[in-house]
Design a protein around this motif. Structure first.
Motif, mmCIF file in Angstrom:
data_model
loop_
_atom_site.group_PDB
_atom_site.id
_atom_site.type_symbol
_atom_site.label_atom_id
_atom_site.label_comp_id
_atom_site.label_asym_id
_atom_site.label_seq_id
_atom_site.Cartn_x
_atom_site.Cartn_y
_atom_site.Cartn_z
ATOM 1 N N LEU A 82 0.833 -0.837 0.171
ATOM 2 C CA LEU A 82 0.085 -0.123 -0.140
ATOM 3 C C LEU A 82 0.611 1.166 -0.497
ATOM 4 C CD1 LEU A 82 -2.816 0.603 0.603
ATOM 5 C CD2 LEU A 82 -3.173 1.313 2.147
ATOM 6 N N VAL A 83 1.965 1.246 1.042
ATOM 7 C CA VAL A 83 2.942 2.346 0.441
ATOM 8 C C VAL A 83 3.460 2.805 -0.600
ATOM 9 C CG1 VAL A 83 5.433 3.572 2.100
ATOM 10 C CG2 VAL A 83 3.152 2.270 3.357
ATOM 11 N N VAL A 84 3.846 1.293 -0.814
ATOM 12 C CA VAL A 84 4.653 1.804 -2.127
ATOM 13 C C VAL A 84 3.927 2.397 -3.161
ATOM 14 C CG1 VAL A 84 5.954 0.799 -3.760
ATOM 15 C CG2 VAL A 84 6.758 -0.097 -1.620
ATOM 16 N N LYS A 85 2.241 1.222 -3.696
ATOM 17 C CA LYS A 85 1.783 2.194 -4.859
ATOM 18 C C LYS A 85 0.942 2.517 -4.707
ATOM 19 C CE LYS A 85 1.887 -3.171 -6.195
ATOM 20 N NZ LYS A 85 1.275 -4.340 -6.159
ATOM 21 N N ASP A 86 0.216 3.387 -2.907
ATOM 22 C CA ASP A 86 -0.578 4.586 -3.368
ATOM 23 C C ASP A 86 -0.087 5.698 -2.893
ATOM 24 O OD1 ASP A 86 -2.768 5.780 -1.989
ATOM 25 O OD2 ASP A 86 -4.004 3.649 -2.190
ATOM 26 N N GLY A 87 -0.390 6.949 -3.987
ATOM 27 C CA GLY A 87 0.024 8.486 -4.077
ATOM 28 C C GLY A 87 -0.711 8.766 -2.947
ATOM 29 N N ARG A 88 -1.759 8.448 -2.045
ATOM 30 C CA ARG A 88 -2.712 9.640 -1.538
ATOM 31 C C ARG A 88 -1.838 9.647 0.372
ATOM 32 N NH1 ARG A 88 -7.883 5.541 -3.564
ATOM 33 N NH2 ARG A 88 -6.307 4.427 -2.269
ATOM 34 N N VAL A 89 -1.859 10.845 0.044
ATOM 35 C CA VAL A 89 -1.080 11.349 1.419
ATOM 36 C C VAL A 89 -1.070 10.349 2.708
ATOM 37 C CG1 VAL A 89 0.062 12.974 3.264
ATOM 38 C CG2 VAL A 89 0.101 13.019 0.653
ATOM 39 N N VAL A 98 13.233 3.819 4.534
ATOM 40 C CA VAL A 98 14.464 4.919 4.718
ATOM 41 C C VAL A 98 13.693 6.126 3.194
ATOM 42 C CG1 VAL A 98 16.274 5.309 3.822
ATOM 43 C CG2 VAL A 98 16.070 3.468 5.409
ATOM 44 N N ASP A 99 13.270 5.045 1.889
ATOM 45 C CA ASP A 99 13.077 6.035 0.775
ATOM 46 C C ASP A 99 12.168 7.100 0.850
ATOM 47 O OD1 ASP A 99 14.587 4.859 -0.424
ATOM 48 O OD2 ASP A 99 13.293 3.491 -1.280
ATOM 49 N N LEU A 100 11.104 6.458 2.233
ATOM 50 C CA LEU A 100 10.075 7.548 2.778
ATOM 51 C C LEU A 100 10.618 8.575 3.689
ATOM 52 C CD1 LEU A 100 7.508 5.119 4.158
ATOM 53 C CD2 LEU A 100 6.970 7.050 2.202
ATOM 54 N N MET A 101 12.015 8.808 3.979
ATOM 55 C CA MET A 101 12.292 9.689 4.826
ATOM 56 C C MET A 101 13.703 10.542 3.433
ATOM 57 S SD MET A 101 13.555 8.369 8.463
ATOM 58 C CE MET A 101 14.440 7.021 7.320
ATOM 59 N N ASP A 102 13.550 10.127 2.524
ATOM 60 C CA ASP A 102 14.183 11.239 1.563
ATOM 61 C C ASP A 102 13.077 12.297 1.163
ATOM 62 O OD1 ASP A 102 15.092 12.111 -1.193
ATOM 63 O OD2 ASP A 102 15.988 10.319 -1.290
ATOM 64 N N SER A 141 12.828 13.645 -1.874
ATOM 65 C CA SER A 141 12.249 14.093 -3.166
ATOM 66 C C SER A 141 11.231 12.619 -3.372
ATOM 67 C CB SER A 141 13.550 12.315 -3.723
ATOM 68 O OG SER A 141 13.616 11.955 -3.524
ATOM 69 N N THR A 142 11.141 12.278 -2.189
ATOM 70 C CA THR A 142 8.990 10.963 -2.019
ATOM 71 C C THR A 142 8.454 11.887 -1.882
ATOM 72 O OG1 THR A 142 9.730 10.663 0.154
ATOM 73 C CG2 THR A 142 10.896 8.607 -1.667
ATOM 74 N N GLY A 143 8.843 13.122 -1.332
ATOM 75 C CA GLY A 143 7.354 14.511 -0.575
ATOM 76 C C GLY A 143 6.549 13.701 0.046
ATOM 77 N N SER A 144 6.970 12.938 1.048
ATOM 78 C CA SER A 144 6.608 12.611 2.790
ATOM 79 C C SER A 144 6.319 13.187 2.932
ATOM 80 C CB SER A 144 7.101 11.147 3.315
ATOM 81 O OG SER A 144 7.329 10.735 2.295
ATOM 82 N N ASN A 145 5.038 13.499 3.938
ATOM 83 C CA ASN A 145 4.289 14.718 5.041
ATOM 84 C C ASN A 145 5.497 14.526 6.388
ATOM 85 O OD1 ASN A 145 3.415 12.918 6.296
ATOM 86 N ND2 ASN A 145 1.420 13.661 5.749
ATOM 87 N N GLY A 146 5.226 15.242 6.673
ATOM 88 C CA GLY A 146 6.122 14.652 8.347
ATOM 89 C C GLY A 146 5.619 14.071 9.073
ATOM 90 N N ARG A 147 4.515 13.433 9.276
ATOM 91 C CA ARG A 147 3.851 12.630 9.639
ATOM 92 C C ARG A 147 4.674 11.162 9.730
ATOM 93 N NH1 ARG A 147 -2.473 12.628 11.890
ATOM 94 N NH2 ARG A 147 -1.673 11.030 13.056
ATOM 95 N N THR A 148 4.328 11.204 8.056
ATOM 96 C CA THR A 148 5.045 9.608 7.127
ATOM 97 C C THR A 148 6.690 9.563 7.824
ATOM 98 O OG1 THR A 148 3.112 9.659 6.170
ATOM 99 C CG2 THR A 148 4.823 9.021 5.607
ATOM 100 N N LYS A 149 7.132 11.005 7.725
ATOM 101 C CA LYS A 149 8.192 10.274 8.393
ATOM 102 C C LYS A 149 9.014 10.158 9.780
ATOM 103 C CE LYS A 149 10.616 14.252 5.038
ATOM 104 N NZ LYS A 149 10.651 15.434 4.785
ATOM 105 N N GLU A 150 8.300 10.283 11.043
ATOM 106 C CA GLU A 150 8.066 10.081 11.824
ATOM 107 C C GLU A 150 7.753 8.623 12.270
ATOM 108 O OE1 GLU A 150 6.286 12.787 14.395
ATOM 109 O OE2 GLU A 150 7.633 15.055 13.490
ATOM 110 N N ASN A 151 6.776 8.295 11.544
ATOM 111 C CA ASN A 151 6.444 6.976 11.284
ATOM 112 C C ASN A 151 7.438 6.141 10.664
ATOM 113 O OD1 ASN A 151 3.681 8.037 12.363
ATOM 114 N ND2 ASN A 151 2.766 7.556 9.686
ATOM 115 N N ALA A 152 8.476 6.529 9.787
ATOM 116 C CA ALA A 152 9.338 5.875 9.514
ATOM 117 C C ALA A 152 10.019 5.122 10.867
ATOM 118 C CB ALA A 152 9.870 6.214 8.163
ATOM 119 N N VAL A 153 10.693 6.576 11.230
ATOM 120 C CA VAL A 153 11.460 7.047 12.392
ATOM 121 C C VAL A 153 10.889 6.125 12.921
ATOM 122 C CG1 VAL A 153 12.538 8.267 13.957
ATOM 123 C CG2 VAL A 153 12.731 8.851 10.783
ATOM 124 N N SER A 154 10.068 5.926 13.806
ATOM 125 C CA SER A 154 9.291 5.071 14.392
ATOM 126 C C SER A 154 9.057 3.495 14.728
ATOM 127 C CB SER A 154 7.816 5.131 15.259
ATOM 128 O OG SER A 154 7.584 5.027 16.360
#
Length: 311
Positions: free
Chosen positions: A182-189, A222-226, A228-241
Motif C-alpha cells: 500500500l505504501v509503495v503503490k498508493d500515492g494518497r498522503v 528509508v526512502d520515505l524519509m528522502d 524527493s519522495t514528498g512524504s509529509n512530516g507525520r509519515t517521516k516520523e512514522n518511518a523513524v518510529s
C-alpha cells in the motif's frame, strides 16, 4: 428525556417485528437518531437494540446490514461496554467485514471496531479474533477496496497493533506485505500516513525483522524519509518510529540492516531531529544513538553537531 426513552423502546421493539418493512423503517430511524442525538444513544442501547443490530449484520439485504452497522458505530461512541458485553457481537462484525453488502457496511463495521479499540482492555479480545484481523488486512490488500474502506481498516488495524501481543498474529496473517504494498503503490498522503502508523507499531515485536526483510521494508522506510519522495512530516516520523522499534526488538542484526542502507538514512533521521514534532525528535535522536553505537559512519563531520545535541 422520558420522551426519548419511550421513543427508543418503541423503535427497538419494532426491530423484532415479523414485518420486514416495519423492521427496516425502525432501523433507519434509529440510525438517524443515534447519529444526531447523543443523549439517545445510551437509551437505544439500554432498550435492547444491540442484539437486534448484531443479528442484522448477517442480513443479505444491503439496507439492513448497512444501517445496522452504521447504528452500531453511532452507539459505540457512548455504549462501548454494552456492545462488548453483547454475545456474538464480534462474530457479527467479522461477518459484515468478510461479507459486506456494500462499501458503506464495510466502513461502518471497521470504524465501529476502531471505536471499541479505544478501550485498552478490548484490544487483546478483538486482536484474538483472527478472522477479524484477517478481514481487515484483506480490505487493505484488495485493489478494489475504496479509499475510505482502506482508511477505516487501517485505523482498526492500528488499534489492534497497540496491544503488543497482537503484532505477531498480524505478521502471521501477512499484514506486513499488505501494508508495504500500500505504501509503495498508493500515492494518497492520508493512506500512506495511516499505513506507516500501523507499520511502526508492528515493528515492535521480534518477528518483525524477518517479515520486514522479506519485503525490503527497511529500504522502503528509508526512502520515505528522502525529501524527493514528498512524504509529509507525520509519515517521516512514522518511518523513524518503525525503524527505532525494529532495531530495539531486532537487536544488532536489525541495526546493521538499517546502517547498510547508507548515508541517506542518517540524512532522513537528521531531518526529523530538526523539523519533527517533540515526540518525533526524541525518537529520531534515540534512533541515531542506537545506530551510532555500532557504526563508524557517524564520524562524518556533518554529524558532529548532532552528537552533541543528543547527549
Amino acid at each position: 428525556m422520558e420522551v426519548k426513552r419511550r421513543t427508543a423502546k418503541t423503535l427497538v421493539s419494532k426491530l423484532g417485528s415479523v414485518s420486514e418493512q416495519t423492521r427496516t423503517e425502525a432501523l433507519c430511524e434509529l440510525r438517524l437518531i443515534s447519529k444526531h442525538d447523543a443523549e439517545s444513544r445510551p437509551l437505544i442501547a439500554d432498550a435492547g437494540a444491540i442484539p437486534y443490530l448484531a443479528e442484522m449484520l448477517y442480513s443479505p439485504s444491503a439496507i439492513s446490514q448497512e444501517n445496522a452497522a452504521a447504528t452500531l458505530l453511532n452507539l459505540s461512541i457512548s455504549s462501548r461496554e454494552s456492545l462488548m458485553s453483547t454475545r456474538g457481537i464480534l462474530d457479527a462484525i467479522s461477518h459484515a467485514l468478510r461479507n459486506p453488502t456494500s462499501p458503506a457496511a464495510t466502513q461502518s463495521a471497521a470504524a465501529a471496531l476502531f471505536s471499541l479499540l479505544i478501550v485498552d482492555n478490548y484490544r487483546p479480545i478483538i486482536g484474538s479474533k483472527r478472522d477479524i484481523v484477517y478481514a481487515l488486512i484483506d480490505i487493505v490488500r484488495n485493489p478494489n477496496s475504496l479509499p475510505r474502506s482502506i482508511k477505516d481498516a487501517l485505523k482498526a488495524l492500528f488499534g489492534i497493533s497497540l496491544y503488543p501481543l497482537n503484532r505477531a498474529t498480524m505478521i502471521e496473517l501477512e499484514a506486513v506485505p499488505a501494508l508495504f504494498s500500500l505504501v509503495v503503490k498508493d500515492g494518497r498522503v492520508g493512506v500512506v500516513e495511516d499505513a506507516t502508523a500501523v507499520i511502526a507499531q508492528i515493528a515492535g515485536c521480534e518477528e518483525a525483522n524477518e517479515a520486514f526483510r522479506r519485503v525490503s521494508g527497511i529500504g522502503v522506510l528509508v526512502d520515505l524519509m528522502d525529501p524527493s519522495t514528498g512524504s509529509n512530516g507525520r509519515t517521516k516520523e512514522n518511518a523513524v518510529s518503525a525503524l527505532l522499534n525494529l532495531v530495539q526488538c531486532g537487536g544488532e542484526q536489525a541495526a546493521n540492516s538499517v546502517r547498510e542502507t547508507g548515508l541517506g538514512v542518517y540524512d532522513g533521521i537528521t531531518d526529523v531531529t530538526e523539523n519533527g514534532s517533540a515526540k518525533g525528535k526524541s525518537k529520531a535522536i534515540a534512533l541515531l544513538k542506537v545506530l551510532d553505537a555500532g557504526s563508524s559512519i557517524l564520524q562524518d563531520p556533518r554529524f558532529d553537531s548532532l552528537s552533541s545535541h543528543s547527549s
